[in-house]
Design a protein around this motif. Structure first.
Motif, short mmCIF file in Angstrom:
data_model
loop_
_atom_site.label_atom_id
_atom_site.label_comp_id
_atom_site.label_asym_id
_atom_site.label_seq_id
_atom_site.Cartn_x
_atom_site.Cartn_y
_atom_site.Cartn_z
N ASP A 156 0.85 -1.19 0.00
CA ASP A 156 0.00 0.00 0.00
C ASP A 156 0.89 1.25 0.00
O ASP A 156 1.89 1.31 0.73
CB ASP A 156 -0.88 0.04 1.24
CG ASP A 156 -1.92 -1.07 1.28
OD1 ASP A 156 -2.14 -1.71 0.24
OD2 ASP A 156 -2.51 -1.28 2.36
N CYS A 157 0.51 2.24 -0.78
CA CYS A 157 1.32 3.45 -0.81
C CYS A 157 0.46 4.64 -1.20
O CYS A 157 -0.67 4.49 -1.67
CB CYS A 157 2.50 3.30 -1.77
SG CYS A 157 2.05 3.19 -3.51
N VAL A 158 0.99 5.82 -1.02
CA VAL A 158 0.31 7.06 -1.40
C VAL A 158 0.62 7.42 -2.85
O VAL A 158 -0.26 7.89 -3.57
CB VAL A 158 0.72 8.20 -0.44
CG1 VAL A 158 0.12 9.52 -0.89
CG2 VAL A 158 0.30 7.87 0.99
N GLY A 187 -1.71 6.81 5.36
CA GLY A 187 -0.30 6.47 5.44
C GLY A 187 -0.03 5.51 6.57
O GLY A 187 -0.94 4.96 7.20
N LYS A 188 1.23 5.34 6.86
CA LYS A 188 1.66 4.41 7.88
C LYS A 188 1.31 4.93 9.27
O LYS A 188 1.54 6.10 9.58
CB LYS A 188 3.17 4.19 7.75
CG LYS A 188 3.75 3.22 8.77
CD LYS A 188 5.22 3.01 8.50
CE LYS A 188 5.82 2.10 9.55
NZ LYS A 188 7.25 1.85 9.29
N SER A 203 1.47 3.90 -13.08
CA SER A 203 0.42 4.89 -13.27
C SER A 203 0.22 5.60 -11.94
O SER A 203 0.94 5.35 -10.97
CB SER A 203 -0.89 4.23 -13.72
OG SER A 203 -1.46 3.49 -12.65
N ASP A 204 -0.76 6.50 -11.89
CA ASP A 204 -1.05 7.18 -10.63
C ASP A 204 -1.63 6.23 -9.58
O ASP A 204 -1.68 6.59 -8.40
CB ASP A 204 -2.06 8.31 -10.87
CG ASP A 204 -1.46 9.47 -11.66
OD1 ASP A 204 -0.22 9.57 -11.71
OD2 ASP A 204 -2.24 10.25 -12.23
N TYR A 205 -2.06 5.03 -9.99
CA TYR A 205 -2.76 4.13 -9.09
C TYR A 205 -2.03 2.81 -8.85
O TYR A 205 -2.34 2.10 -7.90
CB TYR A 205 -4.16 3.83 -9.64
CG TYR A 205 -5.00 5.07 -9.79
CD1 TYR A 205 -5.66 5.62 -8.69
CD2 TYR A 205 -5.09 5.73 -11.00
CE1 TYR A 205 -6.41 6.78 -8.81
CE2 TYR A 205 -5.83 6.89 -11.14
CZ TYR A 205 -6.49 7.42 -10.04
OH TYR A 205 -7.21 8.58 -10.17
N HIS A 206 -1.03 2.49 -9.66
CA HIS A 206 -0.47 1.14 -9.61
C HIS A 206 0.92 1.15 -10.23
O HIS A 206 1.14 1.79 -11.25
CB HIS A 206 -1.40 0.20 -10.41
CG HIS A 206 -1.17 -1.25 -10.18
ND1 HIS A 206 -1.40 -2.20 -11.16
CD2 HIS A 206 -0.75 -1.93 -9.10
CE1 HIS A 206 -1.13 -3.40 -10.69
NE2 HIS A 206 -0.73 -3.27 -9.43
#
Length: 246
Positions: free
Chosen positions: A139-141, A186-187, A162-165
C-alpha cells in the motif's frame, strides 16, 4: 551494484505455527535453521531461491494490532474451482475471513492465524506462471514515487506505472510480482510484514545501503542492536532490510 528481493519477512508471536501455516498454504516446506522459520519450495533449504521469494517468519513478543498491514501477499489460482478449493483449504488450516473495506470483489480476503491479511485472487492470466505467490503488494500514497525508488533499489524490471499502480518483476520473468497500490492513508504502526533484500556475492552491503540512502531511504531503529543486516525505510516509511551477502 544491485539488490534482490529474497524474503517476505513476517513477524509472529508463534513463528513456528505461522511458518507451518504458510508452508501448507503454499505447498512449500518449513525450515528452522535458527530462531526464525523459513518457508520455501520443497526440496531442501535454498536461500536465496533462484526463482521464488521465500517467507521468513521471525518471532516477536507483540501480537499484531488491529491496523491493516501495509504489505500483503496475493495468492494465484488457475480456475474458479481452484480458488474455491484453496479458500476452503486455507480456512481449514486456520485462516479467517478479513474485511479491509474491499466490498464486492472477485478475490477473497483472508488473514493467517495471527491476523496478517492476504488475498486469494480469482484466476488471472498474468499470474499463471508465478508459482503460488502471485504478488507482494505494498500500500502506498504515490505509486510513481515508489516505482522510481524501488526501480533503482532492486534489479527487477518495471512493467507498469500509473497514478494508481506500479508493477515490477524479476528480469528473469519468473516468480512473483512486486506491486505498489495507491491506498488512502499512510503508515500508522510499525510494519508487521516487510521485504528483505540481498546483495549479490562480492557486492558490499554498506555501499548498497549508502546507495539506497542517496535514493531517499532513511535509517531505521527498531531495536535491532548489533546485527549483520541494515534496517532502512523507503521514502514512504515502508521498512525493509539489506542482508549481508551470502
Amino acid at each position: 551494484m544491485a539488490l534482490r528481493p529474497v524474503h517476505v519477512n513476517v513477524k509472529a508471536v508463534d513463528a513456528s505455527a505461522v511458518g507451518r501455516f504458510w508452508a501448507e498454504a503454499l505447498g512449500w516446506s518449513a525450515y528452522s535453521p535458527g530462531v526464525t522459520t523459513y518457508v520455501g519450495p520443497a526440496g531442501g533449504l535454498v536461500r536465496p531461491h533462484p526463482v521464488a521469494v521465500g517467507i521468513d517468519v521471525v518471532p516477536v513478543p507483540e501480537p499484531k494490532t488491529a491496523a491493516k498491514n501495509r504489505v500483503h501477499l496475493d495468492l494465484a489460482t488457475t480456475s474458479p474451482a481452484h480458488q474455491a478449493e484453496l479458500v476452503a483449504r486455507l480456512e481449514a488450516l486456520g485462516a479467517t475471513p478479513a474485511d479491509v473495506g474491499q466490498g464486492d470483489v472477485p478475490w477473497t480476503v483472508l488473514a493467517d492465524p495471527e491476523g496478517n491479511e492476504f488475498c486469494v485472487l480469482e484466476p488471472r492470466e498474468v499470474y499463471q506462471d508465478t508459482g503460488p505467490i502471485a504478488a507482494v503488494v505494498v500500500d502506498c500514497v504515490d505509486p510513481r514515487a515508489m516505482a522510481r525508488f524501488w526501480g533503482e533499489a532492486v534489479d527487477w524490471t518495471l512493467h507498469e506505472v500509473s497514478d494508481y499502480h506500479a508493477v515490477l518483476r524479476s528480469a528473469r520473468g519468473a516468480g512473483p510480482y512486486l506491486e505498489f497500490l495507491r491506498t488512502p492513508g499512510g503508515k500508522t504502526v510499525p510494519d508487521r510484514v516487510h521485504l528483505d533484500l540481498l546483495p549479490y556475492p562480492g557486492d558490499d552491503k554498506a555501499a548498497e545501503a549508502a546507495r539506497l540512502r542517496a535514493l531517499g531511504a532513511t535509517d531505521l531503529d527498531i531495536g535491532q542492536r548489533d546485527v549483520p543486516w541494515t534496517c532502512l525505510a523507503d521514502p514512504e516509511g515502508h521498512e525493509f532490510c539489506v542482508l549481508a551477502p551470502s
